[in-house]
Design an enzyme around this catalytic site. Structure first.
Site, PDB file in Angstrom:
ATOM      1  N   HIS A  75      43.789  41.494  61.066  1.00 25.22           N
ATOM      2  CA  HIS A  75      43.344  40.111  60.852  1.00 25.22           C
ATOM      3  C   HIS A  75      41.846  39.948  61.117  1.00 25.22           C
ATOM      4  CE1 HIS A  75      47.739  38.785  61.699  1.00 25.22           C
ATOM      5  NE2 HIS A  75      47.524  38.948  60.427  1.00 25.22           N
ATOM      6  N   HIS A  76      41.105  41.057  61.151  1.00 24.66           N
ATOM      7  CA  HIS A  76      39.673  40.916  61.473  1.00 24.66           C
ATOM      8  C   HIS A  76      38.952  40.117  60.404  1.00 24.66           C
ATOM      9  CE1 HIS A  76      39.481  44.221  58.628  1.00 24.66           C
ATOM     10  NE2 HIS A  76      38.184  44.069  58.563  1.00 24.66           N
ATOM     11  N   ARG A  77      39.501  40.120  59.181  1.00 21.10           N
ATOM     12  CA  ARG A  77      39.002  39.238  58.120  1.00 21.10           C
ATOM     13  C   ARG A  77      40.205  38.644  57.407  1.00 21.10           C
ATOM     14  NH1 ARG A  77      33.312  40.847  55.406  1.00 21.10           N
ATOM     15  NH2 ARG A  77      32.319  41.393  57.367  1.00 21.10           N
ATOM     16  N   LYS A 111      45.271  41.330  52.489  1.00 20.37           N
ATOM     17  CA  LYS A 111      45.418  41.637  51.065  1.00 20.37           C
ATOM     18  C   LYS A 111      46.153  42.945  50.882  1.00 20.37           C
ATOM     19  CE  LYS A 111      44.194  40.664  46.793  1.00 20.37           C
ATOM     20  NZ  LYS A 111      45.604  40.881  46.446  1.00 20.37           N
ATOM     21  N   LYS A 136      40.676  50.621  53.159  1.00 21.06           N
ATOM     22  CA  LYS A 136      40.233  50.579  51.763  1.00 21.06           C
ATOM     23  C   LYS A 136      39.304  49.389  51.533  1.00 21.06           C
ATOM     24  CE  LYS A 136      43.778  51.336  49.080  1.00 21.06           C
ATOM     25  NZ  LYS A 136      44.901  51.251  48.124  1.00 21.06           N
ATOM     26  N   ASP A 158      33.778  47.167  50.669  1.00 20.69           N
ATOM     27  CA  ASP A 158      33.207  45.848  50.981  1.00 20.69           C
ATOM     28  C   ASP A 158      33.944  44.704  50.306  1.00 20.69           C
ATOM     29  OD1 ASP A 158      31.244  46.535  52.804  1.00 20.69           O
ATOM     30  OD2 ASP A 158      29.839  47.122  51.225  1.00 20.69           O
ATOM     31  N   LYS A 204      50.565  44.823  53.263  1.00 18.94           N
ATOM     32  CA  LYS A 204      51.397  45.418  52.212  1.00 18.94           C
ATOM     33  C   LYS A 204      52.791  44.825  52.286  1.00 18.94           C
ATOM     34  CE  LYS A 204      50.841  48.737  49.149  1.00 18.94           C
ATOM     35  NZ  LYS A 204      49.519  49.132  48.646  1.00 18.94           N
ATOM     36  N   SER A 223      40.993  42.763  42.230  1.00 22.36           N
ATOM     37  CA  SER A 223      41.774  41.654  42.792  1.00 22.36           C
ATOM     38  C   SER A 223      40.848  40.673  43.502  1.00 22.36           C
ATOM     39  CB  SER A 223      42.787  42.176  43.824  1.00 22.36           C
ATOM     40  OG  SER A 223      43.975  42.577  43.192  1.00 22.36           O
TER      41      SER A 223
END
Ligand code: GLU
Length: 472
Positions: free
Chosen positions: A64-66, A70, A94, A99, A106, A363
């Site tokens: 959850h750092h960002r 996804k 990944k 970046d 997942k 994506s």
């Protein structure tokens, strides 16, 4: 490392630990980066015909750092918690490498999609989405699924429709999932993105003279041989683009039904049409059938592309691999003990978390398009075109030269969405490869590309945590 049976998550952790020792980050921070933040395991009933099937499914948010997190959703019988955790972790690394400003996640549904009717797959997908909504595990700023093995744009459209039904009026709702059909708020170029990214990555890796010399190869992809295992979305686009744009010779292909070989090269587009018509790659004119489908992995070639599932190159067959480069189009196709053998043999392994990052990169472009509510190129295309027209006519006037209509159109064309997507993807794959290669050359503790890719990811995620003030 001995020949052992790895759990997939364990092998990702092993790779992580191996690279972590080449960074200067404190132990606690490394533990936090490595850990899976949230695991949601579910069971739900779906009525299929007259019977109820109890479906086992997962969504794992690794980091959850960002936000949002996804990652794709996989439909396969091999799905289990360990696998989804491993794949979610790979997504975090990944995204950091290329970046893409997301945490990793997942999903997995333990079904064989081939054994269900389309209507039943739709019921399963909608119910799975409902479960995710219920637990706040999906949303454009929370967690954004995408296609993976066994799913595609059709499933993403069902997810979108289910989500918007529950979230009526949420202005950014269409950004809740990516890999959607283009007419359902998808983006041009997403379907080919992973395969195209694999090609750009191979091309970049093959452009460095010293690296290629060490493998006994000349630079460039032209005329180089390739073997592809798996002709799903990733494998088929990797093969066709490498052949058409890179001039590579596809000499071997493996699929579910077996493997074929032709040292003079296989026309992949024709092969795909043949498979669609006959249901199999076997019997494609000019090719020889190999005894076992696994034999394709052991063919002599310049580039081997495992593009199906994880753990296909293990301690048991690594010694027999004769490729010079392995491009991990699939997630986790090489186990750590196999990698040790491959590296000793001097084989270059281009790691999954870099080489197959094209999918999540595009994506990200799709998600940005969804949040901006406008397709790329709409504002600037005609303006750019007019500027190029002005420039070209100035040059022609000053030089007194003329151009054919074709040359004129080529020089003055403004970019469409697909041009911008491909350009952004190419830029991403080139820049990221160079960053990884620089770590490999500069950090004396780093000895191979995977370790370099992990170091790159760990340092970026680590610096996020540090600047958040969570770690000193
Ligand atoms: N499933 C793909 C992957 O493993 C794409 C994920 C995404 O687009 O979010 O990278």
């Amino acid at each position: 490392m001995s020949n052992k049976n790895y759990s997939f998550f364990q092998s990702v952790e092993d790779y992580f630990d191996n690279a972590a020792s080449a960074t200067k980050l404190p132990k606690g921070l490394l533990e936090q980066i490595k850990a899976c933040n949230a695991v949601y395991q579910m069971r739900f009933p779906v009525k299929i015909g007259k019977n109820y099937h109890v479906i086992e499914a997962y969504r794992v948010q690794h980091s959850h750092h960002r936000l949002p997190t996804k990652g794709g959703i996989r439909y396969a019988m091999s799905v289990n918690q360990d696998e989804v955790m491993a794949l979610a972790a790979l997504m975090s690394y990944k995204c950091a490498i290329v970046d893409v400003p997301f945490g990793g996640a997942k999903g997995g549904v333990k079904i064989d999609p081939r054994s269900y009717e389309e209507a039943d797959l739709q019921k399963i997908t909608r119910r799975y989405t409902t479960e995710l909504i219920r637990k706040n595990f999906i949303g454009p700023g929370i967690d954004v699924p995408a296609p993976d093995y066994g799913t595609g744009p059709r499933e993403m459209a069902w997810i979108l429709d289910t989500y918007t039904t529950f979230k009526n009026g949420e202005i950014d709702a269409v950004g809740c999932v990516t890999g959607k059909p283009v007419n359902q708020n998808g983006i041009n170029g997403r379907t080919e993105a992973t395969g195209r990214g694999v090609y750009y990555g191979i091309r970049e890796a093959m452009s460095f003279e010293d690296d290629m010399e060490a493998l006994g190869l000349t630079t460039g992809t032209q005329g180089k041989t390739m073997v592809v295992q798996g002709l799903g979305n990733v494998g088929s686009y990797t093969a066709t683009i490498s052949q058409k744009e890179g001039g590579m010779k596809i000499i071997g292909v493996a699929e579910y039904e077996g493997a074929i070989y032709n040292p003079d090269g296989i026309d992949v587009e024709k092969l795909l049409r043949f498979r669609k018509k006959t249901g199999s790659i076997i019997g494609f004119p000019g090719t020889k059938k190999l005894a076992k489908r696994e034999d394709a992995l052991e063919l002599e070639c310049d580039v081997l592309v495992p593009a199906a599932l994880e753990q296909v190159i293990t301690g048991a067959n690594a010694n027999r691999i004769k490729a010079k480069i392995i491009a991990e189009a699939a997630n986790g196709p090489v186990t750590p003990d196999a990698e040790e053998i491959l590296l000793k043999k001097g084989i270059m392994v281009i790691p999954d978390m870099y080489i197959n990052a094209g999918g999540v990169t595009v994506s990200y472009f799709e998600w940005l398009k969804n949040l901006s509510h406008m397709r790329f190129g709409r504002l600037e295309k005609r303006f750019d075109q007019q500027t190029y027209e002005n420039l070209v006519s100035l040059v022609l006037r000053l030089t007194g030269k003329t151009l054919s209509q074709k040359e004129h159109n080529f020089l003055t064309r403004g970019a469409d969405e697909i041009d911008l997507v491909r350009s952004g993807l190419e830029e991403t794959m080139i820049t990221s490869y160079r960053a990884i290669r620089t770590i490999l050359k500069k950090n004396r503790k780093v000895t191979n590309l995977r370790q370099a890719a992990f170091v790159c990811a760990i340092e970026k995620i680590g610096s996020d945590y540090i600047s958040l003030g969570i770690f000193p």
